[in-house]
Enzyme design. Structure first.
Site, mmCIF file in Angstrom:
data_model
loop_
_atom_site.group_PDB
_atom_site.id
_atom_site.type_symbol
_atom_site.label_atom_id
_atom_site.label_comp_id
_atom_site.label_asym_id
_atom_site.label_seq_id
_atom_site.Cartn_x
_atom_site.Cartn_y
_atom_site.Cartn_z
ATOM 1 N N ARG A 126 -7.208 44.577 12.451
ATOM 2 C CA ARG A 126 -7.741 45.041 13.464
ATOM 3 C C ARG A 126 -7.720 46.482 13.834
ATOM 4 N NH1 ARG A 126 -8.127 40.239 16.713
ATOM 5 N NH2 ARG A 126 -9.887 41.151 17.683
ATOM 6 N N GLN A 171 -13.627 47.812 12.379
ATOM 7 C CA GLN A 171 -14.068 47.462 13.364
ATOM 8 C C GLN A 171 -15.410 46.901 13.302
ATOM 9 O OE1 GLN A 171 -13.772 50.677 16.157
ATOM 10 N NE2 GLN A 171 -13.198 49.433 17.789
ATOM 11 N N ASP A 217 -15.506 43.250 12.309
ATOM 12 C CA ASP A 217 -14.295 42.378 13.108
ATOM 13 C C ASP A 217 -15.095 41.108 13.732
ATOM 14 O OD1 ASP A 217 -12.550 41.405 14.717
ATOM 15 O OD2 ASP A 217 -11.856 43.477 15.617
ATOM 16 N N SER A 266 -13.400 39.905 17.049
ATOM 17 C CA SER A 266 -13.889 40.877 18.564
ATOM 18 C C SER A 266 -15.336 40.307 18.953
ATOM 19 C CB SER A 266 -13.833 42.287 18.029
ATOM 20 O OG SER A 266 -12.510 42.693 18.278
ATOM 21 N N TYR A 307 -1.732 42.912 18.395
ATOM 22 C CA TYR A 307 -1.670 41.482 18.830
ATOM 23 C C TYR A 307 -0.483 41.650 19.774
ATOM 24 C CZ TYR A 307 -4.923 39.985 15.648
ATOM 25 O OH TYR A 307 -6.191 39.737 14.874
HETATM 26 P P1 NAD Z 1 -5.816 37.499 21.488
HETATM 27 O O1 NAD Z 1 -7.083 36.926 21.380
HETATM 28 O O2 NAD Z 1 -4.928 37.468 20.295
HETATM 29 O O3 NAD Z 1 -5.126 37.564 22.807
HETATM 30 C C1 NAD Z 1 -5.880 37.898 23.905
HETATM 31 C C2 NAD Z 1 -5.074 38.571 24.833
HETATM 32 O O4 NAD Z 1 -3.945 37.699 25.468
HETATM 33 C C3 NAD Z 1 -4.357 39.693 24.232
HETATM 34 O O5 NAD Z 1 -4.723 40.850 25.056
HETATM 35 C C4 NAD Z 1 -2.776 39.514 24.600
HETATM 36 O O6 NAD Z 1 -1.992 40.680 24.890
HETATM 37 C C5 NAD Z 1 -2.725 38.686 25.922
HETATM 38 N N1 NAD Z 1 -1.598 37.939 25.896
HETATM 39 C C6 NAD Z 1 -0.735 37.301 25.469
HETATM 40 N N2 NAD Z 1 0.193 36.732 25.838
HETATM 41 C C7 NAD Z 1 -0.031 37.009 27.127
HETATM 42 C C8 NAD Z 1 0.721 36.564 28.349
HETATM 43 N N3 NAD Z 1 2.065 36.030 28.467
HETATM 44 N N4 NAD Z 1 0.080 37.342 29.532
HETATM 45 C C9 NAD Z 1 -1.131 37.853 29.574
HETATM 46 N N5 NAD Z 1 -1.760 38.034 28.470
HETATM 47 C C10 NAD Z 1 -1.236 37.941 27.347
HETATM 48 O O7 NAD Z 1 -6.123 39.272 21.161
HETATM 49 P P2 NAD Z 1 -7.622 39.855 20.864
HETATM 50 O O8 NAD Z 1 -8.728 39.937 21.906
HETATM 51 O O9 NAD Z 1 -8.065 39.332 19.642
HETATM 52 O O10 NAD Z 1 -7.211 41.311 20.648
HETATM 53 C C11 NAD Z 1 -5.946 41.691 19.853
HETATM 54 C C12 NAD Z 1 -5.861 43.042 19.865
HETATM 55 O O11 NAD Z 1 -6.630 43.537 18.882
HETATM 56 C C13 NAD Z 1 -5.980 43.852 21.077
HETATM 57 O O12 NAD Z 1 -4.820 44.876 21.332
HETATM 58 C C14 NAD Z 1 -7.275 44.435 21.015
HETATM 59 O O13 NAD Z 1 -7.381 45.787 21.808
HETATM 60 C C15 NAD Z 1 -7.033 44.928 19.360
HETATM 61 N N6 NAD Z 1 -8.335 45.406 18.725
HETATM 62 C C16 NAD Z 1 -8.348 46.388 18.113
HETATM 63 C C17 NAD Z 1 -9.440 46.884 17.438
HETATM 64 C C18 NAD Z 1 -9.469 48.030 16.659
HETATM 65 O O14 NAD Z 1 -10.597 48.430 16.207
HETATM 66 N N7 NAD Z 1 -8.652 49.060 16.767
HETATM 67 C C19 NAD Z 1 -10.607 45.959 17.190
HETATM 68 C C20 NAD Z 1 -10.545 44.672 18.145
HETATM 69 C C21 NAD Z 1 -9.273 44.470 18.579
#
Ligand code: NAD
Length: 359
Positions: free
Chosen positions: A120, A125, A128, A131, A226
């Site tokens: 990620r 991006q 992805d 996302s 994550y």
């Molecule tokens: P995910 O589907 O794995 O989880 C969803 C959300 O649940 C996450 O934000 C996580 O922090 C949250 N979570 C887990 N346990 C929790 C709890 N006990 N209480 C409250 N919230 C809780 O996550 P995702 O949407 O696939 O995203 C994963 C990460 O990847 C994020 O940080 C996102 O910003 C990042 N990301 C980065 C890029 C990039 O280009 N840099 C692109 C896409 C996503």
């Protein structure tokens, strides 16, 4: 010889991995596109729409002859047995959910690349799929909640009286959660959100929602963005905070996940008893156990007047745009791993290293 890219029809999904528009945009040199008969029809792309862009072929021909085979979900064992040793199969194998996946793929001679293992990072991006699909699911979750809610989302001032805006609680502010916040705000709701990653705070606030902080979260910067598993003591404090807010909420959108683990339970059965009659919970974490203790995967139930919708594949309910976005992601990946019209898998490349689960 030109590269043959074959697109299979999904077995249990309305989406298709490549749309006619994706093929049109492709810059892969001299590629020949094969599409299985009827592959796009349920997503709104019938065979005629691929005419002049891709050749319609049988499933067998694609499995036996294509150099790259693309799908959304992995084909069954009978299909896998037909794929030749020089081919590359691109799909979503979810090895973090099923530890037998790598062993199963090792039995076959072809290479396998898992779209859901692409790092990620900013560089990746545009590839992805997690996302792009999560964003659709977050949007759809709010629409589904609004449809099931016996109340308005926006504030209404009418000659028949004033209506207060709905209160939405979003648990987990990752990609799906942030889209759920944005959609709820556009519909006029007041929104609060939880997350354990400190980076989420600013993103939540920038969308006009309140960030609810439960102090003491473990936030591992080395976890690739994550969330990591929280202590039982922390989760108990979080559940108490959720309960206090749930009694005032009209809608709760659950998206909290910890990759490779069961989703944290943050809404206890008892909390439902404190919620307002008619309130709606949409649990996108249903397939990994759900954030609500009473969630049943792929089912909608009613408990004490509260509707609980367990659905982790809402992106499938918007097959046209979901296919278009998935196709763009896969096209960007294929452009990255080809050179002069031939496969060019560089193992030192971070994207290839992370996603090529069977070299
Ligand atoms: P995910 O589907 O794995 O989880 C969803 C959300 O649940 C996450 O934000 C996580 O922090 C949250 N979570 C887990 N346990 C929790 C709890 N006990 N209480 C409250 N919230 C809780 O996550 P995702 O949407 O696939 O995203 C994963 C990460 O990847 C994020 O940080 C996102 O910003 C990042 N990301 C980065 C890029 C990039 O280009 N840099 C692109 C896409 C996503």
């Amino acid at each position: 010889m030109s590269l043959i890219i074959g697109v299979l029809k999904e077995n249990k999904d309305k989406r298709v991995a490549i749309t006619p528009d994706n093929v049109k945009r492709s810059k892969i040199k001299d590629a020949t596109w094969w599409i299985e008969t009827g592959a796009g029809s349920e997503a709104g792309f019938n065979d005629a729409m691929y005419e002049g862009l891709a050749q319609t072929k049988s499933r067998e021909a694609i499995l036996k002859e294509a150099n790259i085979i693309v799908t959304i979900f992995p084909p069954g064992e009978t299909d896998l047995a037909q794929i030749h040793g020089e081919a590359l199969l691109i799909s979503q194998f979810r090895p973090y959910q099923d530890e037998t996946v790598n062993g199963k793929l090792a039995q076959y001679p072809f290479k396998s690349l898992s779209m859901d293992m692409i790092p990620r990072t900013t560089l990746a991006q545009a590839m992805d799929v997690l996302s792009s699909m999560a964003s659709i699911a977050g949007y759809k979750a709010v629409l589904l909640a609004a449809q099931n809610l016996p109340r308005y989302f926006p504030m209404m001032i009418t000659s028949a009286g004033s209506i207060r805006p709905a209160k939405v609680l979003v648990i987990g502010a990752g990609v799906a959660g942030l889209q759920a916040i944005a959609t709820s705000r556009k519909l006029g709701a007041i929104v609060e959100a939880f997350d354990v990653r400190s980076a989420a705070k600013e993103e939540v606030q920038s969308l006009g929602a309140k960030f609810v902080e439960v102090a003491g979260a473990t936030d591992d910067k080395g976890a690739g963005g994550y969330a990591v598993q929280q202590s039982e003591e922390y989760l108990a404090r979080q559940r108490a905070e959720v309960q206090a807010r749930a009694s005032k909420a009209d809608v709760i959108i659950c998206t909290a996940q910890v990759r490779g683990r069961k989703a944290p339970v943050l809404i206890e059965a008892d909390t439902i008893q404190h919620m307002r009659h008619g309130s709606v919970i949409v649990d996108l974490a249903a397939s990994t156990g759900g954030n609500c203790a009473l969630t049943e995967n792929d089912k909608t139930i009613k408990v004490n007047g509260v509707t609980i919708i367990g659905n982790s594949s809402l992106e499938c309910e918007m097959p046209e745009d979901a296919s278009q976005m998935y196709g763009n992601n896969i096209l960007n990946l294929m452009t990255h791993i080809t050179k002069e019209g031939q496969l060019n898998l560089r193992m030192e490349d971070e994207i290839v290293k992370g996603s090529l689960i069977k070299p």
